[in-house]
Structure formats: C-alpha cells, structure tokens
Design a protein around this motif. Structure first.
Motif, PDB file in Angstrom:
ATOM      1  N   LEU A  92       0.817  -1.205   0.000  1.00  0.00           N
ATOM      2  CA  LEU A  92       0.000   0.000   0.000  1.00  0.00           C
ATOM      3  C   LEU A  92       0.853   1.258   0.000  1.00  0.00           C
ATOM      4  O   LEU A  92       0.493   2.273  -0.621  1.00  0.00           O
ATOM      5  CB  LEU A  92      -0.933   0.001   1.210  1.00  0.00           C
ATOM      6  N   ALA A  93       1.988   1.218   0.683  1.00  0.00           N
ATOM      7  CA  ALA A  93       2.889   2.375   0.676  1.00  0.00           C
ATOM      8  C   ALA A  93       3.401   2.647  -0.733  1.00  0.00           C
ATOM      9  O   ALA A  93       3.509   3.810  -1.153  1.00  0.00           O
ATOM     10  CB  ALA A  93       4.050   2.139   1.634  1.00  0.00           C
ATOM     11  N   GLU A  94       3.729   1.586  -1.468  1.00  0.00           N
ATOM     12  CA  GLU A  94       4.157   1.766  -2.853  1.00  0.00           C
ATOM     13  C   GLU A  94       3.016   2.292  -3.710  1.00  0.00           C
ATOM     14  O   GLU A  94       3.221   3.150  -4.572  1.00  0.00           O
ATOM     15  CB  GLU A  94       4.672   0.439  -3.416  1.00  0.00           C
ATOM     16  N   ALA A  95       1.807   1.780  -3.482  1.00  0.00           N
ATOM     17  CA  ALA A  95       0.659   2.270  -4.234  1.00  0.00           C
ATOM     18  C   ALA A  95       0.420   3.754  -3.963  1.00  0.00           C
ATOM     19  O   ALA A  95       0.118   4.530  -4.878  1.00  0.00           O
ATOM     20  CB  ALA A  95      -0.587   1.456  -3.874  1.00  0.00           C
ATOM     21  N   ALA A  96       0.565   4.166  -2.710  1.00  0.00           N
ATOM     22  CA  ALA A  96       0.385   5.575  -2.356  1.00  0.00           C
ATOM     23  C   ALA A  96       1.453   6.444  -3.010  1.00  0.00           C
ATOM     24  O   ALA A  96       1.187   7.577  -3.423  1.00  0.00           O
ATOM     25  CB  ALA A  96       0.419   5.740  -0.840  1.00  0.00           C
ATOM     26  N   ARG A  97       2.674   5.929  -3.093  1.00  0.00           N
ATOM     27  CA  ARG A  97       3.755   6.697  -3.716  1.00  0.00           C
ATOM     28  C   ARG A  97       3.516   6.867  -5.207  1.00  0.00           C
ATOM     29  O   ARG A  97       3.766   7.942  -5.772  1.00  0.00           O
ATOM     30  CB  ARG A  97       5.085   5.981  -3.479  1.00  0.00           C
ATOM     31  N   GLN A  98       3.007   5.835  -5.860  1.00  0.00           N
ATOM     32  CA  GLN A  98       2.820   5.874  -7.298  1.00  0.00           C
ATOM     33  C   GLN A  98       1.513   6.544  -7.708  1.00  0.00           C
ATOM     34  O   GLN A  98       1.414   7.059  -8.823  1.00  0.00           O
ATOM     35  CB  GLN A  98       2.856   4.456  -7.865  1.00  0.00           C
ATOM     36  N   HIS A  99       0.509   6.509  -6.835  1.00  0.00           N
ATOM     37  CA  HIS A  99      -0.816   7.040  -7.174  1.00  0.00           C
ATOM     38  C   HIS A  99      -1.287   7.955  -6.045  1.00  0.00           C
ATOM     39  O   HIS A  99      -2.219   7.637  -5.308  1.00  0.00           O
ATOM     40  CB  HIS A  99      -1.803   5.889  -7.387  1.00  0.00           C
ATOM     41  N   PRO A 100      -0.648   9.104  -5.887  1.00  0.00           N
ATOM     42  CA  PRO A 100      -0.918   9.948  -4.718  1.00  0.00           C
ATOM     43  C   PRO A 100      -2.251  10.669  -4.740  1.00  0.00           C
ATOM     44  O   PRO A 100      -2.680  11.183  -3.714  1.00  0.00           O
ATOM     45  CB  PRO A 100       0.247  10.951  -4.743  1.00  0.00           C
ATOM     46  N   GLU A 101      -2.918  10.723  -5.902  1.00  0.00           N
ATOM     47  CA  GLU A 101      -4.147  11.509  -5.990  1.00  0.00           C
ATOM     48  C   GLU A 101      -5.276  10.673  -6.562  1.00  0.00           C
ATOM     49  O   GLU A 101      -5.068   9.815  -7.426  1.00  0.00           O
ATOM     50  CB  GLU A 101      -3.934  12.745  -6.869  1.00  0.00           C
ATOM     51  N   GLY A 102      -6.468  10.935  -6.073  1.00  0.00           N
ATOM     52  CA  GLY A 102      -7.664  10.344  -6.659  1.00  0.00           C
ATOM     53  C   GLY A 102      -7.945   8.914  -6.271  1.00  0.00           C
ATOM     54  O   GLY A 102      -8.821   8.272  -6.868  1.00  0.00           O
ATOM     55  N   VAL A 103      -7.252   8.381  -5.278  1.00  0.00           N
ATOM     56  CA  VAL A 103      -7.435   6.991  -4.870  1.00  0.00           C
ATOM     57  C   VAL A 103      -7.443   6.903  -3.354  1.00  0.00           C
ATOM     58  O   VAL A 103      -6.601   7.514  -2.684  1.00  0.00           O
ATOM     59  CB  VAL A 103      -6.309   6.089  -5.433  1.00  0.00           C
ATOM     60  N   ASP A 104      -8.397   6.148  -2.807  1.00  0.00           N
ATOM     61  CA  ASP A 104      -8.401   5.823  -1.380  1.00  0.00           C
ATOM     62  C   ASP A 104      -7.744   4.463  -1.202  1.00  0.00           C
ATOM     63  O   ASP A 104      -8.110   3.501  -1.884  1.00  0.00           O
ATOM     64  CB  ASP A 104      -9.834   5.760  -0.843  1.00  0.00           C
ATOM     65  N   LEU A 105      -6.785   4.375  -0.293  1.00  0.00           N
ATOM     66  CA  LEU A 105      -6.094   3.115  -0.040  1.00  0.00           C
ATOM     67  C   LEU A 105      -6.379   2.664   1.382  1.00  0.00           C
ATOM     68  O   LEU A 105      -6.205   3.434   2.330  1.00  0.00           O
ATOM     69  CB  LEU A 105      -4.588   3.276  -0.256  1.00  0.00           C
ATOM     70  N   LEU A 106      -6.809   1.410   1.513  1.00  0.00           N
ATOM     71  CA  LEU A 106      -7.190   0.875   2.814  1.00  0.00           C
ATOM     72  C   LEU A 106      -6.460  -0.441   3.059  1.00  0.00           C
ATOM     73  O   LEU A 106      -6.382  -1.287   2.168  1.00  0.00           O
ATOM     74  CB  LEU A 106      -8.696   0.617   2.884  1.00  0.00           C
ATOM     75  N   ARG A 107      -5.942  -0.597   4.264  1.00  0.00           N
ATOM     76  CA  ARG A 107      -5.411  -1.905   4.632  1.00  0.00           C
ATOM     77  C   ARG A 107      -6.565  -2.779   5.100  1.00  0.00           C
ATOM     78  O   ARG A 107      -7.350  -2.381   5.974  1.00  0.00           O
ATOM     79  CB  ARG A 107      -4.363  -1.785   5.741  1.00  0.00           C
ATOM     80  N   GLY A 108      -6.696  -3.939   4.512  1.00  0.00           N
ATOM     81  CA  GLY A 108      -7.791  -4.815   4.895  1.00  0.00           C
ATOM     82  C   GLY A 108      -7.614  -6.206   4.331  1.00  0.00           C
ATOM     83  O   GLY A 108      -6.885  -6.423   3.361  1.00  0.00           O
ATOM     84  N   ASP A 109      -8.294  -7.144   4.947  1.00  0.00           N
ATOM     85  CA  ASP A 109      -8.291  -8.542   4.540  1.00  0.00           C
ATOM     86  C   ASP A 109      -9.462  -8.765   3.593  1.00  0.00           C
ATOM     87  O   ASP A 109     -10.613  -8.452   3.935  1.00  0.00           O
ATOM     88  CB  ASP A 109      -8.425  -9.428   5.782  1.00  0.00           C
TER      89      ASP A 109
END
Length: 244
Positions: A92-109
């Motif tokens: 998720l940290a990599e996803a946030a770095r690559q896609h910083p805008e327009g996306v909600d990122l959630l840690r979940g199972d």
C-alpha cells in the motif's frame, strides 16, 4: 525473468519463508520489477472490454491491489471514488507513492472487508491475487465482494485457459504448487500461493452460490488456442438487482 533492479535470490527466499503479509511487505519496493506484476497488456485488455460492454461506472474497488497496477485503469473507468484494498502495508505504501491523488487506499483482509464498504461500489476488480486463497476460502471471499457491491454491480477479473500438464509450463506450475505444499507442511508461518487452485468451473459455482450471475467473454487481445477456446477470458459476476 527478473531484471537487475529486481529482488535478489536471497530476498525472494526470505520472502518465501515469511507470511504472505510480511513477505509482500519485504518485496514491495521491488515488486513492479518482477514478472509478478500484472502486465499492462492485460490491464489494457480488461479496461477496453469493460468499457465496450459496460460503459463507465460510478465507484470502483481494486481488491488485493498490491502496488496499484490496476488503479489507473479504475480511475479511467470510474467517475467517482476509486478504492484499493490490500493486506500488506508495504504494498500500500508503494501504491500511495505511485498514485498519490484520486485513490483511497485501505489496509484490509479480502476475507473480512470493513463494514463501511458495504453497498459502496459498482465495479470490483482483482488481478493476480487468487492464488493466495485456498479453495475453502472462496465462499467467504466472494461473499465479501458481493456485500461491497451495489445491486447490479460487477465483479470482473481475467481467467486464463487451463495449462496442460503435459506442457513445460504445466510441469513448472505443478512443481511450484507441490513445493509450496511441502513448504507449508514443514514451515510456519504458511505462505499461501498456488497456481492451480482457481479452476473456472468451481469458481463459477462458488460465485453463483454467493448470489452472482456469471458470464465470461473472450479477451480477444490474447487470441485463441488450437481447439478454438480463448487463451484468456474476462469473468463478469453481476450482483442481482438493477444497476444504480
């Protein structure tokens, strides 16, 4: 298979002896330089097929999003919110770095999605993650996706044609699965990753049991086998009820 910028053999070995979550935390910074990342060609084929058949969507969910390879596709297909969910904080940290805008990122199972996501999406996708779920876990997985979708919402993912066991690739994936079973029998924590545990027939049955109507369409971009069957299909599982 790996570039010089990708993980070393030692790093892969450490990952393989870790849990799924911790293993991907370790691999995350170099994941996109491995063959495990979903190819852009596949993402483009899925996007084009969805756009032609379904048009646009309101809100989209990328289940087990990893470093976010599928998120740009969802942003183009969806008019409103796009959410990526993954178990690994490193991915998720990599996803946030690559896609910083327009996306909600959630840690979940994926087997226990947050209640807050109930009836929230018109489209859910997933790429390359189903080998991390044992067959007995599919009902819970599909029930969670069904709950997250609005009536009429679609769960879409690519499914490859069965690999003949007589082929070199068939022997390779069977050997990998056998090695993983041995590893998980003698080592803890387990690392669940298998290539031959997601056959189309049982998957369709489990989706139907979860309340989905199921159809498949050929991904024409990848051509056909000698017997006329498509090399890849896009599976579309639709939650009953009118689209929102």
């Amino acid at each position: 298979m790996f570039t010089s910028q990708g993980p070393s053999l030692r790093e892969l070995a450490v990952q393989a002896l870790s849990s799924v979550e911790h293993g991907y935390d370790l691999l995350a910074p170099k994941f996109d330089r491995t063959p495990f990342r979903t190819p852009d060609r596949m993402l483009d084929a899925v996007e084009e097929t969805l756009a032609q058949r379904e048009g646009s969507f309101s809100d989209g969910l990328d289940l087990c999003c990893g470093t976010g390879a599928g998120l740009p596709m969802l942003r183009r297909l969806c008019r409103e919110r796009v959410t990526g969910v993954d178990l690994s904080t490193g991915m998720l940290a990599e996803a946030a770095r690559q896609h910083p805008e327009g996306v909600d990122l959630l840690r979940g199972d994926a087997l226990a999605l947050p209640e807050a996501l109930t009836d929230s999406y018109d489209l859910a996708v997933s790429f390359g993650a189903f080998g991390h779920f044992l067959p007995a876990e599919r009902p819970a997985l599909f029930a969670n996706v069904h709950r997250a979708l609005r009536p009429g919402g679609v769960f879409a993912f690519p499914v490859g044609a069965p690999i003949p066991l007589s082929s070199p690739l068939g022997w390779a994936v069977a050997g990998f699965d056998a090695a993983m079973r041995v590893r998980n029998a003698v080592w803890r924590p387990p690392f669940v990753m298998y290539y031959r545990t997601f056959p189309l027939g049982p998957v369709r049955a489990d989706l139907a049991a979860a309340g989905f109507g199921v159809e498949t369409v050929p991904l024409e971009h990848f051509g056909y086998r000698e017997d006329g069957s498509p090399r890849w299909r896009l599976l579309l599982a639709r939650k009953s009820g009118p689209a929102g």
